[in-house]
Write an enzyme that holds these catalytic residues in place. Structure first.
Site, PDB file in Angstrom:
ATOM      1  N   ASP A 220      19.126  37.472 -13.059  1.00 51.76           N
ATOM      2  CA  ASP A 220      17.758  37.698 -13.498  1.00 51.76           C
ATOM      3  C   ASP A 220      17.210  39.009 -12.922  1.00 51.76           C
ATOM      4  OD1 ASP A 220      15.308  36.038 -14.753  1.00 51.76           O
ATOM      5  OD2 ASP A 220      14.615  37.257 -13.071  1.00 51.76           O
TER       6      ASP A 220
ATOM      7  N   CYS B 104       0.830  -1.215   0.000  1.00 56.01           N
ATOM      8  CA  CYS B 104       0.000   0.000   0.000  1.00 56.01           C
ATOM      9  C   CYS B 104       0.856   1.253   0.000  1.00 56.01           C
ATOM     10  CB  CYS B 104      -0.894   0.040   1.250  1.00 56.01           C
ATOM     11  SG  CYS B 104      -1.981  -1.375   1.475  1.00 56.01           S
TER      12      CYS B 104
END
Length: 498
Positions: A450, A32
């Site tokens: 940037d 599971c």
């Protein structure tokens, strides 16, 4: 994590760890996901596995209730730059199905035996077993969401024979293919694919993610950069649909993704000319929307910085978008050098209109595939209206991608790719870093030059000198700074990120 801490995650049904590990129960023979809603088994009956393939290889079958094969991928494969991480990304892209273990090893630069040994040592399963688990998941999706015959499903999922397909489905799901189709989940079920009425040529998927997901920001990001002909965003904020064309290994496709999120998934629809491209198409959409990220780990590390702690609380689950087609993203990065988002998008529109490949059947505004690098390497590009130096850079990069001087596939060594990019005339640190961030899905890129990042940092009161403390999630820090609201007196011409 220790085994005791893993068991505590299982006891608390903690969805943060879905995909990070799996647990199997010796008394039932079932494995599971950690968040499975079933009764928690006794500790002495539980064994933990790093992958679903390892659990399957130990003789456990998938739980029908929580469908552990449908969990988000582990964020570990995005952060790791070693051979295991690179191999997992390539397997996810379908390389083993297309090229075999020898092809995977060749891409990694190792022998097949070395790759086999390293994957078995760390993951408890080799490349064939990992690819087999992925094929089984693809087959389940096709069985439960389409009306295809079982034989068509077998070959579409990548199985070599119908017998192999039948044996694998029975082993992993303890059901025949027809019984697995009959056990499809209801539409309101949290786990598993959408059980909608099949529409010819359309594959409905639920693309799982973990934790919070800032859907509005990623759709805003993609909408601002959408190139006419290959991308389209329709609808109002909160209910938008992003659509784009895809060039895939065996054919072409169109992906549609809805902005509204379910309980841990995005609704997606794939239109494919070849069903064998399903796995690859789904993985590329996952990378574009950064669906395998671990927002809890990102928030924990960035939260150690006072400024970023405030930003992560304001935008929980902010993602770092990747790329559906790495070559396309690299060329778009060159188009966007030192210009605004709007100017870069217009150049992209012109490039697609002049050199894109028309689709066989236009789908509304989606009329083209992005140009092939082989064609752009020799094209004049004069109609784009950009400086000669920029056109030369575009052709140089196209040629390097076409001849393999620069490789940008899912398993590329990121540092090596960045060095190769910087060796090309006209490619600087910003462009190489942006390509590394998006085309290669690197979560730890620092874009020092940037303009929009610097503006966001000023507004937030941060400094790049702190960036080393944000590892290995610096790409997410960049996106948080891009999303810092502008002040009233700030020029609207400031680029909002590349």
């Amino acid at each position: 994590m220790t085994e005791d801490s893993r068991y505590e995650a299982v006891r608390s049904r903690d969805g943060r760890f879905d995909g990070a590990f799996f647990f199997a129960v010796s008394t039932t023979g079932i494995y599971c996901r950690p968040s499975c809603p079933a009764t928690t088994p006794r500790r002495r009956n539980v064994t933990f596995f790093p992958t679903s393939a390892a659990a399957q290889g130990s003789g456990f079958r998938a739980c029908r209730r929580c469908r552990p094969d449908a969990v988000p991928g582990s964020a570990e494969w995005n952060t790791r730059a070693d051979v295991v991480g690179r191999a997992m990304r390539l397997i996810g892209d379908g390389v083993v199905d297309r090229e075999g273990v020898a092809g995977l090893a060749a891409r990694l630069g190792y022998s097949a035996r070395q790759v086999q040994r390293q994957l078995n040592a760390e993951l408890g399963a080799g490349p064939v077993a990992l690819a087999r688990a992925q094929r089984a998941h693809t087959a389940r999706v096709l069985l439960q969401t389409t009306g295809l015959q079982a034989t068509e499903v077998a070959f579409a999922a990548g199985f070599a024979s119908v017998r192999q397909f039948n044996d694998t489905i029975k082993e992993i799901y303890a059901l025949t293919p027809s019984a697995l189709r009959a056990a499809r989940p209801g539409r309101g079920t949290r786990f598993g694919p959408v059980a909608a009425q099949a529409t010819p040529g359309v594959l409905p998927l639920r693309l799982a993610f973990r934790g919070p997901y800032a859907a509005r920001q990623i759709f805003d990001y993609l909408q601002r950069r959408a190139i006419a002909g290959i991308e389209d965003v329709s609808g109002e904020a909160g209910g938008r649909t992003y659509r784009r064309t895809l060039r895939l290994p065996h054919g072409t496709g169109i992906a549609e993704v809805d902005e509204a999120t379910g309980d841990g998934w995005l609704e997606c629809r794939l239109h494919l000319t070849e069903l064998t491209d399903l796995t690859t198409a789904a993985q590329r959409v996952r990378r574009l929307f950064d669906l395998d990220a671990d927002p809890y780990a990102v928030a924990e590390r960035l939260g150690e910085d006072p400024v970023l702690a405030r930003l992560t609380r304001a935008l929980p689950g902010l993602r770092s978008p990747g790329a559906a087609e790495p070559h396309e993203l690299a060329l778009r990065a060159v188009l966007g050098q030192q210009v605004s988002v709007t100017a870069g998008r217009k150049l992209g529109d012109a490039l697609v209109a002049a050199h894109g490949d028309p689709t066989a059947e236009p789908a509304g505004p989606l009329t083209h595939l992005f140009p092939r690098v082989e064609g752009l390497a020799e094209a004049s590009l004069a109609a784009l209206g950009m400086p000669d130096a920029r056109r030369a850079t575009l052709r140089t990069l196209s040629a390097a991608l076409a001849d393999g001087t620069v490789t940008l596939d899912a398993g590329t060594d990121r540092a090596q790719a960045e060095r190769a990019l910087l060796g090309l005339r006209g490619i600087g640190p910003w462009t190489a870093g942006y390509i590394r961030m998006r085309a290669l899905g690197d979560p730890d890129v620092r874009l020092t030059g940037d303009v929009a990042v610097r503006a966001g940092m000023r507004r937030a009161g941060s400094a790049m000198e702190h960036a080393d403390a944000w590892r290995p999630w610096r790409s997410y820090a960049m996106h948080h700074f891009w999303n810092v609201p502008r002040t009233g007196d700030e020029s609207p011409a400031t680029p909002a990120g590349p």
